[in-house]
Design an enzyme around this catalytic site. Sequence first.
Site, PDB file in Angstrom:
ATOM      1  N   ASP A   9       0.830  -1.214   0.000  1.00  0.00           N
ATOM      2  CA  ASP A   9       0.000   0.000   0.000  1.00  0.00           C
ATOM      3  C   ASP A   9       0.861   1.260   0.000  1.00  0.00           C
ATOM      4  OD1 ASP A   9      -2.371   1.386  -0.021  1.00  0.00           O
ATOM      5  OD2 ASP A   9      -2.645   1.335   2.156  1.00  0.00           O
ATOM      6  N   ASN A  67     -10.961  -2.340  -5.349  1.00  0.00           N
ATOM      7  CA  ASN A  67     -10.172  -1.438  -6.206  1.00  0.00           C
ATOM      8  C   ASN A  67     -10.801  -1.218  -7.581  1.00  0.00           C
ATOM      9  OD1 ASN A  67      -6.983  -2.658  -4.897  1.00  0.00           O
ATOM     10  ND2 ASN A  67      -8.131  -0.826  -4.301  1.00  0.00           N
TER      11      ASN A  67
HETATM   12  C1  IPE Z   1      -5.457  -2.631  -0.092  1.00  0.00           C
HETATM   13  O1  IPE Z   1      -5.097  -1.320  -0.358  1.00  0.00           O
HETATM   14  C2  IPE Z   1      -5.509  -3.407  -1.362  1.00  0.00           C
HETATM   15  C3  IPE Z   1      -4.209  -3.642  -1.988  1.00  0.00           C
HETATM   16  C4  IPE Z   1      -3.055  -3.359  -1.491  1.00  0.00           C
HETATM   17  C5  IPE Z   1      -4.273  -4.280  -3.273  1.00  0.00           C
HETATM   18  P1  IPE Z   1      -6.190  -0.174  -0.506  1.00  0.00           P
HETATM   19  O2  IPE Z   1      -5.460   1.087  -0.705  1.00  0.00           O
HETATM   20  O3  IPE Z   1      -7.175  -0.542  -1.544  1.00  0.00           O
HETATM   21  O4  IPE Z   1      -6.910  -0.228   0.909  1.00  0.00           O
HETATM   22  P2  IPE Z   1      -7.752   0.877   1.691  1.00  0.00           P
HETATM   23  O5  IPE Z   1      -8.772   1.388   0.746  1.00  0.00           O
HETATM   24  O6  IPE Z   1      -6.800   1.931   2.101  1.00  0.00           O
HETATM   25  O7  IPE Z   1      -8.315   0.147   2.856  1.00  0.00           O
HETATM   26  C1  IPE Z   2      -1.471   0.245  -3.393  1.00  0.00           C
HETATM   27  O1  IPE Z   2      -1.266   1.611  -3.407  1.00  0.00           O
HETATM   28  C2  IPE Z   2      -1.744  -0.333  -4.759  1.00  0.00           C
HETATM   29  C3  IPE Z   2      -3.137  -0.749  -4.978  1.00  0.00           C
HETATM   30  C4  IPE Z   2      -4.076  -0.764  -4.070  1.00  0.00           C
HETATM   31  C5  IPE Z   2      -3.475  -1.167  -6.321  1.00  0.00           C
HETATM   32  P1  IPE Z   2      -2.484   2.642  -3.460  1.00  0.00           P
HETATM   33  O2  IPE Z   2      -2.846   2.851  -4.878  1.00  0.00           O
HETATM   34  O3  IPE Z   2      -3.587   2.162  -2.582  1.00  0.00           O
HETATM   35  O4  IPE Z   2      -1.819   3.949  -2.865  1.00  0.00           O
HETATM   36  P2  IPE Z   2      -2.429   4.912  -1.765  1.00  0.00           P
HETATM   37  O5  IPE Z   2      -2.830   4.057  -0.601  1.00  0.00           O
HETATM   38  O6  IPE Z   2      -3.586   5.624  -2.371  1.00  0.00           O
HETATM   39  O7  IPE Z   2      -1.310   5.822  -1.406  1.00  0.00           O
HETATM   40 MG    MG Z   3      -4.035   2.411  -0.645  1.00  0.00          MG
END
Ligand code: IPE
Ligand code: IPE
Ligand code: MG
Length: 249
Positions: A22, A70
């Site tokens: 993340d 997502n």
């Molecule tokens: C969790 O990250 C899912 C992945 C790392 C693929 P998110 O960024 O989607 O999670 P939330 O929304 O912060 O809980």
């Molecule tokens: C994790 O990084 C990757 C996926 C969930 C696909 P994020 O895209 O959630 O990045 P943040 O949490 O918005 O910084």
């Molecule tokens: Mg995230």
Amino acid sequence: MTSYKDKIDPERLPQHVAIIMDGNGRWAKQHGKHRVFGHKNGVVSVREAAEAAAELGIPYLTLYAFSTENWSRPKTEVNALMRLLLQTIKDEVATMNKNNIRLNAIGDLQSLPQRNYMHLMKAIEQTSSNNRMTLTLALSYSSRWELTMVARRIAEDVVAGRCTPEEINQECMGKYLTTSSLPDPELLIRTSGEFRVSNFMLWQIAYAELYFTNKFWPEFRREDLYKALVDFQCRERRFGKTSEQLIKK
Ligand code: IPE
Ligand code: IPE
Ligand code: MG
């Protein structure tokens, strides 16, 4: 400079490490770039984590790459992520074969774009005889999706007379999960300073040790994995028992 690697006891490695990758978007923003720039740099971290885990002798590494939720992100970001996934799968097969890493995937894979699905299946097939480490990508995965599927399949088997309700126990549940061929994760890492599990392997992490780091995923390097492993090895895993009951080796 001493490395955390030197502090790792090779005899007490977790058999399965899972990572919630993340912070790609926030890392990109910090650098004045678009979110997709963060995802692209996240691929470097995937390579680092996979190679480090394989070199150490960790047999199972699972990466949460894309959740069911997502799909609700802006279409442009979802499309960019799917393109990046496709490119990465194509590019990395040779390296996975070189490193003797077997690719595996869990999630609602049929919901991926057809080209991604096809190339993913092809990569899984092309790496299927590798046996140093199994790298599982959780794609279009969520635990509630998985557990709902399990409930549905058990109901179907009961209705069809393949098993009785009395035969459903914890072991049998495990066989219906998408992770049936994997041991439960012993260590779950989440980057980016968020303290939540975001619908990831809720059944399987019942007794996992949780490790959180403030590093954004694109900043995650081998040393960060070593640090998490050292932390893991300092924990006392009691599984409901008392300290005194644990047999000291
Ligand atoms: C969790 O990250 C899912 C992945 C790392 C693929 P998110 O960024 O989607 O999670 P939330 O929304 O912060 O809980
Ligand atoms: C994790 O990084 C990757 C996926 C969930 C696909 P994020 O895209 O959630 O990045 P943040 O949490 O918005 O910084
Ligand atoms: Mg995230």
